[in-house]
Design a protein around this motif. Structure first.
Motif, PDB file in Angstrom:
ATOM      1  N   PHE A 175       0.871  -1.192   0.000  1.00  0.00           N
ATOM      2  CA  PHE A 175       0.000   0.000   0.000  1.00  0.00           C
ATOM      3  C   PHE A 175       0.904   1.237   0.000  1.00  0.00           C
ATOM      4  N   THR A 176       0.734   2.102  -1.011  1.00  0.00           N
ATOM      5  CA  THR A 176       1.653   3.235  -1.140  1.00  0.00           C
ATOM      6  C   THR A 176       0.870   4.542  -1.150  1.00  0.00           C
ATOM      7  N   LEU A 177       1.311   5.471  -0.325  1.00  0.00           N
ATOM      8  CA  LEU A 177       0.617   6.753  -0.182  1.00  0.00           C
ATOM      9  C   LEU A 177       1.629   7.845   0.097  1.00  0.00           C
ATOM     10  N   GLY A 178       1.150   9.077   0.096  1.00  0.00           N
ATOM     11  CA  GLY A 178       2.007  10.197   0.493  1.00  0.00           C
ATOM     12  C   GLY A 178       3.181  10.418  -0.438  1.00  0.00           C
ATOM     13  N   PHE A 179       2.920  10.389  -1.754  1.00  0.00           N
ATOM     14  CA  PHE A 179       4.014  10.612  -2.716  1.00  0.00           C
ATOM     15  C   PHE A 179       4.540  12.034  -2.554  1.00  0.00           C
ATOM     16  N   ARG A 180       5.818  12.179  -2.221  1.00  0.00           N
ATOM     17  CA  ARG A 180       6.392  13.522  -2.097  1.00  0.00           C
ATOM     18  C   ARG A 180       7.338  13.831  -3.255  1.00  0.00           C
ATOM     19  N   GLY A 181       7.529  12.864  -4.137  1.00  0.00           N
ATOM     20  CA  GLY A 181       8.371  13.089  -5.303  1.00  0.00           C
ATOM     21  C   GLY A 181       7.988  12.098  -6.384  1.00  0.00           C
ATOM     22  N   GLY A 182       8.636  12.219  -7.525  1.00  0.00           N
ATOM     23  CA  GLY A 182       8.359  11.321  -8.640  1.00  0.00           C
ATOM     24  C   GLY A 182       7.044  11.655  -9.317  1.00  0.00           C
ATOM     25  N   LEU A 183       6.745  10.924 -10.361  1.00  0.00           N
ATOM     26  CA  LEU A 183       5.465  11.091 -11.056  1.00  0.00           C
ATOM     27  C   LEU A 183       4.994   9.701 -11.505  1.00  0.00           C
ATOM     28  N   ILE A 184       3.710   9.589 -11.780  1.00  0.00           N
ATOM     29  CA  ILE A 184       3.159   8.286 -12.192  1.00  0.00           C
ATOM     30  C   ILE A 184       2.624   8.409 -13.615  1.00  0.00           C
ATOM     31  N   VAL A 185       3.045   7.469 -14.460  1.00  0.00           N
ATOM     32  CA  VAL A 185       2.574   7.486 -15.852  1.00  0.00           C
ATOM     33  C   VAL A 185       1.709   6.257 -16.140  1.00  0.00           C
ATOM     34  N   ASP A 186       0.856   6.416 -17.139  1.00  0.00           N
ATOM     35  CA  ASP A 186       0.019   5.295 -17.582  1.00  0.00           C
ATOM     36  C   ASP A 186       0.760   4.498 -18.665  1.00  0.00           C
ATOM     37  N   GLY A 187       0.044   3.610 -19.308  1.00  0.00           N
ATOM     38  CA  GLY A 187       0.671   2.735 -20.298  1.00  0.00           C
ATOM     39  C   GLY A 187       1.202   3.474 -21.517  1.00  0.00           C
ATOM     40  N   SER A 188       0.772   4.729 -21.688  1.00  0.00           N
ATOM     41  CA  SER A 188       1.274   5.504 -22.834  1.00  0.00           C
ATOM     42  C   SER A 188       2.485   6.342 -22.458  1.00  0.00           C
ATOM     43  N   GLY A 189       2.840   6.354 -21.174  1.00  0.00           N
ATOM     44  CA  GLY A 189       3.989   7.155 -20.737  1.00  0.00           C
ATOM     45  C   GLY A 189       3.606   8.565 -20.312  1.00  0.00           C
ATOM     46  N   ARG A 190       2.310   8.797 -20.141  1.00  0.00           N
ATOM     47  CA  ARG A 190       1.846  10.142 -19.763  1.00  0.00           C
ATOM     48  C   ARG A 190       1.280  10.148 -18.349  1.00  0.00           C
ATOM     49  N   ARG A 191       1.388  11.289 -17.677  1.00  0.00           N
ATOM     50  CA  ARG A 191       0.702  11.465 -16.389  1.00  0.00           C
ATOM     51  C   ARG A 191      -0.804  11.463 -16.636  1.00  0.00           C
ATOM     52  N   PHE A 192      -1.554  11.049 -15.640  1.00  0.00           N
ATOM     53  CA  PHE A 192      -3.014  11.041 -15.793  1.00  0.00           C
ATOM     54  C   PHE A 192      -3.729  11.579 -14.564  1.00  0.00           C
ATOM     55  N   ALA A 193      -2.976  11.961 -13.516  1.00  0.00           N
ATOM     56  CA  ALA A 193      -3.614  12.424 -12.277  1.00  0.00           C
ATOM     57  C   ALA A 193      -2.578  13.131 -11.412  1.00  0.00           C
ATOM     58  N   ASN A 194      -3.075  13.804 -10.387  1.00  0.00           N
ATOM     59  CA  ASN A 194      -2.227  14.361  -9.333  1.00  0.00           C
ATOM     60  C   ASN A 194      -1.759  13.193  -8.466  1.00  0.00           C
ATOM     61  N   GLU A 195      -0.486  12.882  -8.507  1.00  0.00           N
ATOM     62  CA  GLU A 195       0.035  11.715  -7.792  1.00  0.00           C
ATOM     63  C   GLU A 195      -0.151  11.822  -6.285  1.00  0.00           C
ATOM     64  N   SER A 196      -0.302  13.048  -5.779  1.00  0.00           N
ATOM     65  CA  SER A 196      -0.440  13.229  -4.332  1.00  0.00           C
ATOM     66  C   SER A 196      -1.882  13.093  -3.857  1.00  0.00           C
ATOM     67  N   LEU A 197      -2.787  12.747  -4.761  1.00  0.00           N
ATOM     68  CA  LEU A 197      -4.191  12.571  -4.331  1.00  0.00           C
ATOM     69  C   LEU A 197      -4.290  11.556  -3.204  1.00  0.00           C
TER      70      LEU A 197
END
Ligand code: FAD
Length: 500
Positions: free
Chosen positions: A292-314
């Motif tokens: 279970f992973t929460l509280g992202f303070r760095g990095g970014l999350i991409v989808d299968g196309s290599g693009r961001r799709f949301a605010n990672e800190s949600l």
């Protein structure tokens, strides 16, 4: 003389041993009712024992002691803004029970709570930026003595087949351990591990007992089903369309497969919200299980196309829902500045082990990293360059990361959008995990299980993830699963006490 039709006789039988089950069992046993706790596995606590044990019960003496300006009114405004009035009767029952259940529990010398800052999950009227949830005090293992081994250990130790360390039990273990201490002290609580509930026995239109572990156990006053959801059942998840996977749930191995829900449905109970769970992003540990992973303070999350799709800190459930609506596979991309995972994970992850197992990959450039995870190098490089531009400006123009107090809580007040520019670069697969399903038996505000016509089934109650949550598809704040499980289990027992 006992009745030969029964192997044992109780006033109240509770199926499951999470926070709701144990609260209900304690309420029953301390009222003088002979109570059985039936647990399917060899240890008590289920997912509740794995949890951080944040408890969202608003307007209680705990917030008052801590000087937090919380009240039933502000919590009502908040819940109403998020949920509307659809489950207003349940909401009011929950708000009324919150101070009562805490007062009841803290009357017991084994139970003490303290406020712990953790922001509510939505910007809405009545929100408290530092939240309103609280946790149990830690519990020295010695205080439990020989029954300490009955409490499920923390996730990492449990998965490795290890028991508790010598350190005090914390979080969910402290909660279950303290409830067990209190229950034991009543002298009216019988804890039966390795005793799965398999069926409900109906006599004269009333649930009169249970079949469990090959035994027939009488429950003359009531049966409380608080045996978790069906998150670990691939069959039920597929049938109900719950996003994610039984392999990626955080529930303990072999625990929550919907047994109690199915037993109640067999005698006519109705269900609701069956496609819902308390979602979260999960990183995979070397053995493939989720963290279970929460509280992202760095990095970014991409989808299968290599693009961001949301605010990672949600907040994690909101992020999970964004994942459910997007196309994977998903990857967390981060750089060497973090010296490990730029987030909190349960269990904690050791970078060396993650890399050695291939769950994380690393590369000298973002383009090479893209090749490792199978996304177009130009797209990933563009995503990182755009993100780095936002970091320079101090504003995430795409997803507004860092604008909400929840985001900033985990960055310690510092920026939430931090450039990725220090090689090597890392990628970790992110899966849609969950903390349990939240659909199940339909209940009334006293926890009575309802049949298809909306009438209560006499003698049958449900709480926690065995019941359909009054919060619908929304996760309002930290501690709602456990807080609502405790409140409705407590209410169920008050109803049992009032009924003859
Ligand atoms: C790492 C982590 C942190 C979390 N932190 C929080 C937090 O801080 N606050 C919060 O509110 N929520 C938190 N959650 C979510 C929360 O823990 C769960 O949603 C909640 O505890 C579920 O409670 P439950 O009683 O419904 O189920 P559980 O706690 O899972 O208990 C169900 C029990 O029933 C048993 N059982 C199943 N079938 C049977 C059967 N047939 N007969 C008898 N027993 C049976 C299971 O073995 C299990 O022991 C967290 C979850 C995780 C994984």
């Amino acid at each position: 003389m006992g009745d030969a039709r029964w192997d044992d006789e109780y006033d109240v039988v509770v199926a499951g041993s999470g926070a709701g089950a144990m609260t209900g069992a304690l309420a029953a046993a301390s009222a003088g009712l002979r109570t059985a706790v039936l647990e399917k596995t060899g240890v008590l606590g289920g997912t509740s024992a794995y949890s951080g044990s944040a408890i969202w019960l608003p307007g209680t003496r705990v917030q008052e002691r801590a000087g937090i300006a919380d009240s039933a009114e502000s919590a009502r405004a908040y819940l109403r803004a998020l949920l509307g009035d659809e489950n207003a009767a349940h909401r009011e029952a929950f708000l009324a029970a919150a101070p009562e259940v805490v007062e009841f529990l803290e009357r017991d010398p084994a139970l003490d709570f303290e406020f712990r800052p953790f922001p509510d999950y939505f910007a809405a009227p009545g929100r408290l930026d530092m939240g309103r949830s609280f946790v149990p005090l830690e519990l020295p293992v010695e205080r439990l003595g020989e029954v300490a081994g009955l409490v499920r250990p923390p996730v990492d130790r449990d998965r490795a087949g290890r028991g508790h360390s010598a350190r005090p039990m914390a979080q969910g273990r402290a909660l279950i351990g303290r409830l067990l201490l209190a229950l034991t002290a009543t002298g009216n609580g019988d804890v039966r591990t390795g005793t799965p509930l398999t069926g409900l026995i109906v006599e004269d239109g009333r649930v009169a007992g249970v079949e469990a572990g090959g035994l027939r156990l009488r429950a003359s006053r009531g049966v409380l089903l608080a045996a978790g959801g069906f998150e670990a059942s691939a069959r039920l998840r597929a049938a109900r369309g719950v996003p994610g996977s039984a392999d990626w749930t955080m529930a303990p191995d072999g625990a929550n497969t919907g047994d109690a829900i199915e037993a109640a449905v067999r005698i006519g109970a109705s269900t609701g919200l069956l496609d819902q769970a308390w979602f979260c992003p999960g990183l995979r540990t070397p053995d493939g299980l989720p963290a279970f992973t929460l509280g992202f303070r760095g990095g970014l999350i991409v989808d299968g196309s290599g693009r961001r799709f949301a605010n990672e800190s949600l907040p994690y459930d909101r992020m999970g829902r964004k994942m459910a609506a997007a196309e994977g596979p998903f990857h967390l991309i981060f750089d060497a500045r973090w010296d490990g995972l730029p987030a909190i994970s349960v269990p904690p992850l050791a970078p060396d082990e993650q890399l050695a197992s291939g769950r994380w990959v690393q590369a000298a450039t973002v383009e090479e990293l893209a090749g490792e995870i199978g996304v177009p190098p130009g797209v990933l490089a563009g995503t990182v360059a755009r993100f780095n531009g936002f970091a320079e400006k101090g504003a995430d123009e795409d997803f507004h990361r860092g604008e909400d107090p929840y985001d900033r809580f985990f960055s310690g007040g510092g920026p939430c959008v931090v450039a990725l520019d220090q090689a090597p670069y890392f990628a970790a697969e992110v899966v849609l995990s969950d903390l349990g399903t939240k659909g199940g038996l339909r209940t009334d505000p006293d926890g009575r299980v309802l049949d298809g016509s909306g009438a209560p089934i006499p003698g049958l109650y449900a709480a926690g993830n065995t019941s359909a949550s009054f919060t619908g598809p929304v996760y309002p704040g930290p501690g709602i699963p456990i807080g609502s499980a405790m409140a409705f289990a407590y209410r169920a027992v008050q109803h049992i006490r009032r009924s003859t």
